[in-house]
Design a protein around this motif. Sequence first.
Motif, PDB file in Angstrom:
ATOM      1  N   THR A 194       0.842  -1.203   0.000  1.00 19.95           N
ATOM      2  CA  THR A 194       0.000   0.000   0.000  1.00 19.95           C
ATOM      3  C   THR A 194       0.871   1.245   0.000  1.00 19.95           C
ATOM      4  OG1 THR A 194      -1.742  -1.217   1.171  1.00 19.95           O
ATOM      5  CG2 THR A 194      -1.867   1.190   1.204  1.00 19.95           C
ATOM      6  N   LEU A 195       1.905   1.250   0.819  1.00 17.01           N
ATOM      7  CA  LEU A 195       2.829   2.388   0.861  1.00 17.01           C
ATOM      8  C   LEU A 195       3.532   2.569  -0.483  1.00 17.01           C
ATOM      9  CD1 LEU A 195       4.227   4.649   2.450  1.00 17.01           C
ATOM     10  CD2 LEU A 195       5.910   2.950   3.188  1.00 17.01           C
TER      11      LEU A 195
ATOM     12  N   MET B  66       4.828   6.488 -19.849  1.00 13.83           N
ATOM     13  CA  MET B  66       5.573   6.014 -18.681  1.00 13.83           C
ATOM     14  C   MET B  66       4.866   6.417 -17.390  1.00 13.83           C
ATOM     15  SD  MET B  66       9.462   6.643 -20.015  1.00 13.83           S
ATOM     16  CE  MET B  66      10.285   5.862 -18.647  1.00 13.83           C
ATOM     17  N   ASP B  67       4.322   7.627 -17.362  1.00 12.53           N
ATOM     18  CA  ASP B  67       3.593   8.088 -16.184  1.00 12.53           C
ATOM     19  C   ASP B  67       2.327   7.249 -15.993  1.00 12.53           C
ATOM     20  OD1 ASP B  67       3.618   9.920 -13.980  1.00 12.53           O
ATOM     21  OD2 ASP B  67       1.980  11.015 -14.939  1.00 12.53           O
ATOM     22  N   PHE B  68       1.655   6.921 -17.088  1.00 11.30           N
ATOM     23  CA  PHE B  68       0.473   6.067 -17.020  1.00 11.30           C
ATOM     24  C   PHE B  68       0.820   4.703 -16.419  1.00 11.30           C
ATOM     25  CE2 PHE B  68      -1.878   2.561 -18.993  1.00 11.30           C
ATOM     26  CZ  PHE B  68      -3.148   2.806 -18.477  1.00 11.30           C
ATOM     27  N   VAL B  69       1.933   4.115 -16.852  1.00 13.22           N
ATOM     28  CA  VAL B  69       2.363   2.816 -16.328  1.00 13.22           C
ATOM     29  C   VAL B  69       2.600   2.914 -14.827  1.00 13.22           C
ATOM     30  CG1 VAL B  69       4.226   1.090 -16.357  1.00 13.22           C
ATOM     31  CG2 VAL B  69       3.319   1.988 -18.512  1.00 13.22           C
ATOM     32  N   VAL B  70       3.274   3.965 -14.400  1.00 14.75           N
ATOM     33  CA  VAL B  70       3.570   4.149 -12.971  1.00 14.75           C
ATOM     34  C   VAL B  70       2.280   4.348 -12.175  1.00 14.75           C
ATOM     35  CG1 VAL B  70       4.667   5.685 -11.287  1.00 14.75           C
ATOM     36  CG2 VAL B  70       5.910   4.986 -13.336  1.00 14.75           C
ATOM     37  N   LEU B  71       1.399   5.204 -12.672  1.00 15.10           N
ATOM     38  CA  LEU B  71       0.153   5.472 -11.952  1.00 15.10           C
ATOM     39  C   LEU B  71      -0.736   4.227 -11.888  1.00 15.10           C
ATOM     40  CD1 LEU B  71      -0.687   9.030 -13.326  1.00 15.10           C
ATOM     41  CD2 LEU B  71       0.172   8.438 -11.054  1.00 15.10           C
TER      42      LEU B  71
ATOM     43  N   VAL C 237      -2.841  -0.574  -8.772  1.00 17.73           N
ATOM     44  CA  VAL C 237      -2.879  -2.027  -8.579  1.00 17.73           C
ATOM     45  C   VAL C 237      -2.185  -2.400  -7.269  1.00 17.73           C
ATOM     46  CG1 VAL C 237      -2.055  -4.248  -9.495  1.00 17.73           C
ATOM     47  CG2 VAL C 237      -3.065  -2.556 -11.042  1.00 17.73           C
ATOM     48  N   GLU C 238      -1.049  -1.777  -6.972  1.00 14.49           N
ATOM     49  CA  GLU C 238      -0.331  -2.085  -5.727  1.00 14.49           C
ATOM     50  C   GLU C 238      -1.158  -1.726  -4.500  1.00 14.49           C
ATOM     51  OE1 GLU C 238       3.700  -0.771  -5.482  1.00 14.49           O
ATOM     52  OE2 GLU C 238       4.269  -1.858  -7.300  1.00 14.49           O
TER      53      GLU C 238
ATOM     54  N   ALA D 259       1.716 -12.668  -6.166  1.00 14.96           N
ATOM     55  CA  ALA D 259       2.898 -13.349  -6.704  1.00 14.96           C
ATOM     56  C   ALA D 259       2.974 -13.175  -8.222  1.00 14.96           C
ATOM     57  CB  ALA D 259       2.872 -14.827  -6.332  1.00 14.96           C
ATOM     58  N   VAL D 260       1.842 -13.297  -8.896  1.00 10.52           N
ATOM     59  CA  VAL D 260       1.806 -13.090 -10.351  1.00 10.52           C
ATOM     60  C   VAL D 260       2.171 -11.653 -10.683  1.00 10.52           C
ATOM     61  CG1 VAL D 260       0.279 -13.019 -12.376  1.00 10.52           C
ATOM     62  CG2 VAL D 260       0.201 -14.986 -10.820  1.00 10.52           C
ATOM     63  N   PHE D 261       1.674 -10.707  -9.902  1.00 14.21           N
ATOM     64  CA  PHE D 261       2.018  -9.297 -10.109  1.00 14.21           C
ATOM     65  C   PHE D 261       3.526  -9.087  -9.996  1.00 14.21           C
ATOM     66  CE2 PHE D 261       2.777  -5.023  -8.349  1.00 14.21           C
ATOM     67  CZ  PHE D 261       2.245  -4.245  -9.370  1.00 14.21           C
ATOM     68  N   TYR D 262       4.140  -9.695  -8.980  1.00 10.91           N
ATOM     69  CA  TYR D 262       5.591  -9.576  -8.828  1.00 10.91           C
ATOM     70  C   TYR D 262       6.331 -10.144 -10.038  1.00 10.91           C
ATOM     71  CZ  TYR D 262       5.206  -8.231  -3.878  1.00 10.91           C
ATOM     72  OH  TYR D 262       4.946  -7.588  -2.707  1.00 10.91           O
ATOM     73  N   ILE D 263       5.811 -11.207 -10.597  1.00 11.27           N
ATOM     74  CA  ILE D 263       6.424 -11.778 -11.805  1.00 11.27           C
ATOM     75  C   ILE D 263       6.268 -10.816 -12.981  1.00 11.27           C
ATOM     76  CG2 ILE D 263       6.228 -13.649 -13.507  1.00 11.27           C
ATOM     77  CD1 ILE D 263       5.413 -15.466 -11.053  1.00 11.27           C
ATOM     78  N   LEU D 264       5.089 -10.213 -13.102  1.00 15.29           N
ATOM     79  CA  LEU D 264       4.817  -9.309 -14.220  1.00 15.29           C
ATOM     80  C   LEU D 264       5.653  -8.031 -14.182  1.00 15.29           C
ATOM     81  CD1 LEU D 264       0.930  -9.660 -14.481  1.00 15.29           C
ATOM     82  CD2 LEU D 264       2.669 -10.624 -16.012  1.00 15.29           C
ATOM     83  N   ILE D 265       5.987  -7.560 -12.985  1.00 12.05           N
ATOM     84  CA  ILE D 265       6.766  -6.320 -12.902  1.00 12.05           C
ATOM     85  C   ILE D 265       8.280  -6.574 -12.884  1.00 12.05           C
ATOM     86  CG2 ILE D 265       4.901  -5.042 -11.784  1.00 12.05           C
ATOM     87  CD1 ILE D 265       6.523  -5.291  -9.129  1.00 12.05           C
ATOM     88  N   PHE D 266       8.672  -7.834 -12.819  1.00 16.05           N
ATOM     89  CA  PHE D 266      10.096  -8.160 -12.784  1.00 16.05           C
ATOM     90  C   PHE D 266      10.875  -7.615 -13.983  1.00 16.05           C
ATOM     91  CE2 PHE D 266      13.661 -11.357 -12.951  1.00 16.05           C
ATOM     92  CZ  PHE D 266      14.322 -10.862 -11.832  1.00 16.05           C
ATOM     93  N   PRO D 267      10.304  -7.584 -15.185  1.00 20.68           N
ATOM     94  CA  PRO D 267      11.054  -6.981 -16.308  1.00 20.68           C
ATOM     95  C   PRO D 267      11.497  -5.537 -16.046  1.00 20.68           C
ATOM     96  CG  PRO D 267       9.229  -8.244 -17.164  1.00 20.68           C
ATOM     97  CD  PRO D 267       9.062  -8.201 -15.655  1.00 20.68           C
ATOM     98  N   GLY D 268      10.763  -4.807 -15.218  1.00 17.15           N
ATOM     99  CA  GLY D 268      11.185  -3.455 -14.858  1.00 17.15           C
ATOM    100  C   GLY D 268      12.483  -3.465 -14.066  1.00 17.15           C
ATOM    101  N   ASN D 269      12.627  -4.434 -13.179  1.00 23.98           N
ATOM    102  CA  ASN D 269      13.866  -4.559 -12.413  1.00 23.98           C
ATOM    103  C   ASN D 269      15.023  -4.983 -13.320  1.00 23.98           C
ATOM    104  OD1 ASN D 269      12.358  -3.984 -10.109  1.00 23.98           O
ATOM    105  ND2 ASN D 269      12.011  -6.124  -9.648  1.00 23.98           N
ATOM    106  N   ILE D 270      14.734  -5.899 -14.235  1.00 20.91           N
ATOM    107  CA  ILE D 270      15.760  -6.326 -15.188  1.00 20.91           C
ATOM    108  C   ILE D 270      16.187  -5.146 -16.054  1.00 20.91           C
ATOM    109  CG2 ILE D 270      16.224  -7.805 -17.189  1.00 20.91           C
ATOM    110  CD1 ILE D 270      14.318  -9.870 -15.879  1.00 20.91           C
TER     111      ILE D 270
END
Length: 139
Positions: free
Chosen positions: A19-20, A48-53, A58-59, A81-92
Motif C-alpha cells: 500500500t505504501l 511512462m507516467d500512465f504505467v507508474v500510476l 494495482v499495488e 505473486a503473479v504481479f511480482y512476476i509481471l513487474i520483474f522486467p522493470g527490475n531487469i
Amino acid sequence: MKTNLLQKFLRILLGSLMTLAGIGHLTFQRQEFQAQVPRWLPDDPAFMDFVVLSSGIVEICLGLAMIFLWKQQIKVGITLAVFYILIFPGNISQYTNGINAFGLDTDQKRLIRLFFQPVLILWALWSTGALGYFLKSQK
C-alpha cells in the motif's frame, strides 16, 4: 488454508508495504518508479507516467486486499505473486540499462535487487497459505 500468527503478521506487513509503495507511485516516488518502466516499452513520458500510476493503483488494491480480504488470502497471495512476476522486467531493465533509482546506483546493487523478487514472491505465497495449499494439493 489456516495460517499461523507469524504468517498473518507477515501478510499484513507485506500488504502495508504494498500500500505504501502504491502511494509512492502516485506521489512522492513517482519519478523513481518511472526509472523501472522497461525501456522496451514506449518511452513517451505520458505513457511512462500512465504505467507508474496504473501500477500504483494495482499495488494499493493488492496491498489492501492482503490486509483485509483474509477470507480470500490464498487467491490474493497468488495474484500478488503473479504481479511480482509481471513487474520483474522493470527490475531487469533497471539493471541492464544501468538506471539509478531507489539508491540502486551501481550495477552490483541493481543485480542484488534482482534476487529479492523471488523472496517477495515466496513471501506473498507463504504468508497467505498459498504455498501450503499448492504443496498439499501435490500429495
